[in-house]
Design a protein around this motif. Structure first.
Motif, PDB file in Angstrom:
ATOM      1  N   ARG A 367      35.121  -9.631   8.973  1.00 22.95           N
ATOM      2  CA  ARG A 367      35.613 -10.943   9.384  1.00 22.95           C
ATOM      3  C   ARG A 367      34.768 -11.536  10.500  1.00 22.95           C
ATOM      4  O   ARG A 367      34.500 -12.747  10.515  1.00 22.95           O
ATOM      5  N   ALA A 368      34.338 -10.698  11.429  1.00 23.36           N
ATOM      6  CA  ALA A 368      33.506 -11.205  12.527  1.00 23.36           C
ATOM      7  C   ALA A 368      32.162 -11.705  12.019  1.00 23.36           C
ATOM      8  O   ALA A 368      31.677 -12.763  12.448  1.00 23.36           O
ATOM      9  N   GLN A 369      31.548 -10.969  11.096  1.00 24.36           N
ATOM     10  CA  GLN A 369      30.266 -11.428  10.552  1.00 24.36           C
ATOM     11  C   GLN A 369      30.432 -12.723   9.784  1.00 24.36           C
ATOM     12  O   GLN A 369      29.590 -13.633   9.891  1.00 24.36           O
ATOM     13  N   ARG A 370      31.485 -12.841   9.001  1.00 24.25           N
ATOM     14  CA  ARG A 370      31.713 -14.089   8.265  1.00 24.25           C
ATOM     15  C   ARG A 370      32.029 -15.232   9.210  1.00 24.25           C
ATOM     16  O   ARG A 370      31.614 -16.377   8.966  1.00 24.25           O
ATOM     17  N   THR A 371      32.750 -14.957  10.283  1.00 21.25           N
ATOM     18  CA  THR A 371      33.073 -16.013  11.244  1.00 21.25           C
ATOM     19  C   THR A 371      31.825 -16.529  11.928  1.00 21.25           C
ATOM     20  O   THR A 371      31.633 -17.746  12.067  1.00 21.25           O
ATOM     21  N   LEU A 372      30.958 -15.622  12.362  1.00 23.53           N
ATOM     22  CA  LEU A 372      29.715 -16.049  13.013  1.00 23.53           C
ATOM     23  C   LEU A 372      28.825 -16.821  12.052  1.00 23.53           C
ATOM     24  O   LEU A 372      28.207 -17.830  12.432  1.00 23.53           O
ATOM     25  N   THR A 373      28.739 -16.378  10.803  1.00 24.98           N
ATOM     26  CA  THR A 373      27.903 -17.087   9.831  1.00 24.98           C
ATOM     27  C   THR A 373      28.454 -18.468   9.533  1.00 24.98           C
ATOM     28  O   THR A 373      27.691 -19.452   9.485  1.00 24.98           O
ATOM     29  N   GLU A 374      29.773 -18.574   9.333  1.00 31.02           N
ATOM     30  CA  GLU A 374      30.366 -19.892   9.097  1.00 31.02           C
ATOM     31  C   GLU A 374      30.186 -20.796  10.298  1.00 31.02           C
ATOM     32  O   GLU A 374      29.939 -22.007  10.154  1.00 31.02           O
ATOM     33  N   LEU A 375      30.296 -20.232  11.498  1.00 27.43           N
ATOM     34  CA  LEU A 375      30.108 -21.027  12.709  1.00 27.43           C
ATOM     35  C   LEU A 375      28.690 -21.574  12.798  1.00 27.43           C
ATOM     36  O   LEU A 375      28.476 -22.734  13.191  1.00 27.43           O
ATOM     37  N   ALA A 376      27.705 -20.764  12.410  1.00 28.21           N
ATOM     38  CA  ALA A 376      26.316 -21.217  12.452  1.00 28.21           C
ATOM     39  C   ALA A 376      26.066 -22.340  11.460  1.00 28.21           C
ATOM     40  O   ALA A 376      25.443 -23.369  11.796  1.00 28.21           O
ATOM     41  N   TYR A 377      26.551 -22.191  10.237  1.00 22.72           N
ATOM     42  CA  TYR A 377      26.335 -23.242   9.234  1.00 22.72           C
ATOM     43  C   TYR A 377      27.167 -24.487   9.548  1.00 22.72           C
ATOM     44  O   TYR A 377      26.754 -25.611   9.201  1.00 22.72           O
ATOM     45  N   LEU A 378      28.321 -24.323  10.163  1.00 22.72           N
ATOM     46  CA  LEU A 378      29.094 -25.490  10.583  1.00 22.72           C
ATOM     47  C   LEU A 378      28.350 -26.267  11.656  1.00 22.72           C
ATOM     48  O   LEU A 378      28.301 -27.508  11.624  1.00 22.72           O
ATOM     49  N   ARG A 379      27.781 -25.542  12.602  1.00 27.49           N
ATOM     50  CA  ARG A 379      26.979 -26.202  13.637  1.00 27.49           C
ATOM     51  C   ARG A 379      25.779 -26.916  13.028  1.00 27.49           C
ATOM     52  O   ARG A 379      25.434 -28.039  13.423  1.00 27.49           O
ATOM     53  N   ASP A 380      25.155 -26.312  12.042  1.00 31.45           N
ATOM     54  CA  ASP A 380      24.019 -26.945  11.371  1.00 31.45           C
ATOM     55  C   ASP A 380      24.450 -28.207  10.631  1.00 31.45           C
ATOM     56  O   ASP A 380      23.732 -29.220  10.643  1.00 31.45           O
ATOM     57  N   ALA A 381      25.622 -28.159   9.981  1.00 29.09           N
ATOM     58  CA  ALA A 381      26.115 -29.357   9.284  1.00 29.09           C
ATOM     59  C   ALA A 381      26.440 -30.480  10.259  1.00 29.09           C
ATOM     60  O   ALA A 381      26.207 -31.662   9.963  1.00 29.09           O
ATOM     61  N   ILE A 382      26.977 -30.128  11.433  1.00 25.68           N
ATOM     62  CA  ILE A 382      27.296 -31.163  12.428  1.00 25.68           C
ATOM     63  C   ILE A 382      26.020 -31.798  12.947  1.00 25.68           C
ATOM     64  O   ILE A 382      25.940 -33.030  13.109  1.00 25.68           O
ATOM     65  N   THR A 383      25.002 -30.993  13.212  1.00 28.00           N
ATOM     66  CA  THR A 383      23.741 -31.557  13.707  1.00 28.00           C
ATOM     67  C   THR A 383      23.025 -32.384  12.642  1.00 28.00           C
ATOM     68  O   THR A 383      22.304 -33.328  12.983  1.00 28.00           O
TER      69      THR A 383
END
Length: 480
Positions: A367-383
């Motif tokens: 869950r932690a690895q998936r959370t960090l990965t989703e957080l990174a791609y979410l940040r990329d989508a926002i930028t």
């Protein structure tokens, strides 16, 4: 944390999934999920189409002008076995390629089933109808098959295989975050299509040789065709459909409306063009020219696709590290988390360490690895500007979840894993000899202690160490 109507509309507009309520029982959450019912409907559709396809191709059928020979029940299991020898390894390769942001297993299976059931059934019927329309001199026109294979089959088959990708993009575009996702999903659809198509080809050649007299047996003919289609040209359908997957992935991660329209169309046209070139070469070219096209064009294209996927894996790792570093600068993540989440080897090692700590630690690590990965791609989508302010709410949820998982999950493994002690190993038994106070009569380093009450240097060594008892003055020989 409840959301308002405006927040819900903004979340749906951005394609962000709804956070599940842990107080709701899992069965109820499953029944309330619309994707679950879509999956059930697709499984039912797959079963119906497989039955219809079986009735069309397996039994012999009476047609106007004669009898159409089917695959037969004898050839079907043999053909399925040889087709599976190609489909299973290719599917595992695509599973392994999608590591940073992998799709759920049921999505992979549904995509494979779409290519194997829906795309195959629709393409078989449309291609047969189009071939009859392209006939010029009647049913016996020998050029009908070539015309349909070159001008009809590429567009029909690529459109049917790529339809499932557009469906996922509409329903779950939040999960399509990289070109690797597009390649993997498109490749699985192509593998499923090739699996059923190979069954049809292998079964037909087996039944044809069984009905005629020739120098080879039906099984040898099937093995020869399986070597050509299942080994030499097994990359065909996955490679073609991957073009459409790449175009769709580029469109989803781009803000420009022009790119969102042109990229999927260009990807589909590239897939159809490659398919058309492949069918043209296989139908009209032979001899040395065919070998040149295979080794000089086809294999370099496959090698280029492999290099492209490998480069994309490293690119995704750099992207995850850069986007998570933004949160580290603000103090929301630890310094080791961007580094550990962006390296596949570290992620796999963390899972291996967590596996021996217990089931709960392993689940929390996943869950932690998936959370960090989703957080990174979410940040990329926002930028990139493809997700508006609705992403900020999801961002807070992910950061809060990471705060809870940080204490139990394995994020930066060091040293060896905590392997369990094996019960069947016998412990070596060591004799508990008393330690000598100094080298005793047994020699220097001996196990026997020195005489009690002695001090170092008081016991003689060498020849002087021989001691005798006192002489009894009354002793005499027995005869006296």
């Amino acid at each position: 944390m409840s959301e308002t109507v405006a927040e819900r509309r903004a979340r749906i507009r951005s394609g962000i999934p709804k956070e599940s309520d842990p107080s709701v029982p899992p069965p109820k959450r499953l029944l309330m999920n619309h994707l679950f019912w879509i999956g059930i409907a697709l499984l039912f559709t797959y079963a119906v189409l497989l039955v219809l396809l079986y009735q069309q191709v397996v039994p012999d059928r009476e047609v106007p002008g004669g009898r159409l020979i089917g695959l037969g029940t004898e050839a079907l299991p043999k053909a399925a076995w040889y087709a599976a020898l190609t489909a299973v390894p290719l599917s595992l390769i695509f599973f392994f390629a999608d590591r940073f942001r992998p799709q759920r297993l049921w999505i992979w299976l549904l995509v494979f089933g779409w290519g194997a059931c829906v795309a195959t059934f629709v393409s078989a019927n449309v291609n047969s109808w189009a071939a009859s329309q392209l006939s010029i001199i009647g049913d016996g026109d020998p050029a009908t098959g070539a015309r349909a294979a070159i001008f009809v089959a590429p567009f029909v088959e690529e459109s049917t295989k790529a339809t499932v990708l557009f469906g996922i993009a509409i329903l779950m575009r939040y999960r399509l975050v990289s070109r690797i996702n597009g390649v993997v999903l498109a490749g699985l659809s192509g593998v499923g299509f090739a699996f059923v198509e190979n069954i049809l080809y292998y079964g037909r050649v087996y039944r044809y040789v069984a009905q005629t007299f020739g120098p080879v047996t039906p099984l040898e003919a099937m093995q020869s065709l399986a070597f050509q289609r299942g080994l030499l040209t097994c990359f065909g359908h996955p490679l073609f459909t991957s073009m459409a997957g790449i175009g769709l992935a580029i469109a989803i991660r781009n803000k420009s409306k022009v790119v969102r329209i042109v990229a999927p169309v260009a990807g589909f046209c590239a897939a159809a063009f490659l398919h058309m070139a492949f069918n043209t070469t296989a139908t009209l070219v032979s001899g040395p020219t065919l070998m040149f096209m295979y080794f000089g064009v086809a294999l370099p294209l496959v090698l280029a696709m492999i290099i492209f996927v490998v480069r994309q894996v490293f690119r995704e790792g750099r992207l995850i590290r850069e986007r998570l570093t933004d949160y580290h600068r603000l103090g929301w993540l630890l310094d080791v988390e961007p580094y550990s989440a962006s390296r596949l080897r570290t992620r796999l090692r963390a899972l291996w360490h967590a596996l021996f700590l217990g089931p709960y630690e392993f689940i929390d690590t996943v869950r932690a690895q998936r959370t960090l990965t989703e957080l990174a791609y979410l940040r990329d989508a926002i930028t990139r500007g493809i997700i508006d302010d609705a992403g900020l709410r999801r961002e807070k949820i992910l950061l809060a979840r990471m705060q809870q998982l940080r204490g139990r999950a394995v994020l930066n493994p060091t040293g060896r894993a905590r392997y369990p002690k094996l019960a069947f190993r016998r412990k070596s038994e060591i004799e508990n000899y008393p330690a000598p106070s100094y080298p005793g009569p047994a020699g220097i380093g001996g196990y026997f202690p020195a005489p009690n009450g002695s001090s170092p240097g008081s016991v003689p060594l060498g020849q002087t160490a021989t001691q005798y008892s006192e002489v009894d003055p009354n002793w005499k020989p027995p005869s006296q």
